[in-house]
Design an enzyme around this catalytic site. Structure first.
Site, short mmCIF file in Angstrom:
data_model
loop_
_atom_site.label_atom_id
_atom_site.label_comp_id
_atom_site.label_asym_id
_atom_site.label_seq_id
_atom_site.Cartn_x
_atom_site.Cartn_y
_atom_site.Cartn_z
N HIS A 165 0.82 -1.21 0.00
CA HIS A 165 0.00 0.00 0.00
C HIS A 165 0.85 1.26 0.00
O HIS A 165 2.06 1.23 0.24
CB HIS A 165 -0.95 0.00 1.21
CG HIS A 165 -0.26 0.09 2.54
ND1 HIS A 165 0.17 1.27 3.08
CD2 HIS A 165 0.06 -0.88 3.45
CE1 HIS A 165 0.73 1.04 4.27
NE2 HIS A 165 0.68 -0.26 4.51
N CYS A 181 2.90 -4.71 6.99
CA CYS A 181 2.57 -4.41 5.60
C CYS A 181 3.78 -3.80 4.88
O CYS A 181 4.70 -3.28 5.51
CB CYS A 181 1.38 -3.46 5.51
SG CYS A 181 -0.20 -4.20 5.98
#
Length: 206
Positions: A165, A181
């Site tokens: 992301h 992440c």
């Protein structure tokens, strides 16, 4: 044609060739981090001069048996590679999970979302109670931790909880700061989003 004329012609051809080489497209995309207007949101310019040049988006030679379209994440070097044809890859600088939050393995991109909603996991809320106000989801926006785009990683049909992301925290690139992440600068995740396909293989290496 005499020897002198032949030599002159050779020099002119060489000069033209070198001039053409000088005009070849650059393979380092340092100029691509300016302000962006996207889906009604205004992404600010990234002060890319403050980011180590090795983390700027660039095409590199990359030897792999994985097919084009595969994404390979090297968490130790803080690089993400999007495999391209002919032994090339687009390389992006990334931020990765801090100590205790690292992960490795193979997954697939199950979903792609533009300007996603961020919902902190229950475990994260327990660690940081101030996040409880976002238990129902934080709306999209330039301060949203998922940034401008998110690619959702699944394994065996189940959500891993991990994402590729964007991030508004450009200064976290090249560092281990996330909860697991893989984060990219917003201008880079927009570029990767356009290249990557749902179903693509993602390999995360330590």
């Amino acid at each position: 044609m005499n020897l002198r004329s032949g030599l002159l012609a050779t020099l002119l051809v060489a000069a033209a060739f070198l001039s053409g080489c000088a005009n070849l497209p650059k393979q380092v995309f340092t100029s691509e981090y300016g302000a962006v207007r996207d889906a009604g949101y205004s992404l600010p310019r990234i002060p890319i001069e403050k980011v180590a040049s090795k983390y700027h988006r660039q095409v590199v030679n990359y030897d792999t048996r994985e097919k084009p379209g595969t994404i390979i994440v090297d968490t130790s070097e803080k690089f993400l590679y999007f495999v391209m044809p002919d032994g090339k890859a687009m390389r992006y600088g990334i931020g990765v999970g801090r100590a205790g939050f690292e992960w490795t393995g193979t997954a697939r991109i199950a979903m792609k979302r533009e300007w996603p909603t961020w919902t902190p996991p229950a475990a994260m809320i327990r660690r940081e109670p101030k996040l409880k106000k976002w238990a129902g989801g934080m709306p999209p926006g330039t301060s949203n931790p998922l940034g401008a785009r998110a690619l959702y990683l699944y394994r065996g049909g189940s959500d891993t909880g991990y994402r590729l992301h964007g991030t508004p925290e450009w200064n976290s690139i090249g560092k281990a700061m996330s909860s697991g992440c893989i984060r990219l600068m917003n201008q880079d995740i927009i570029d990767l989003y356009e290249r990557a396909e749902v179903g693509a293989k993602v390999i995360v290496k330590g």
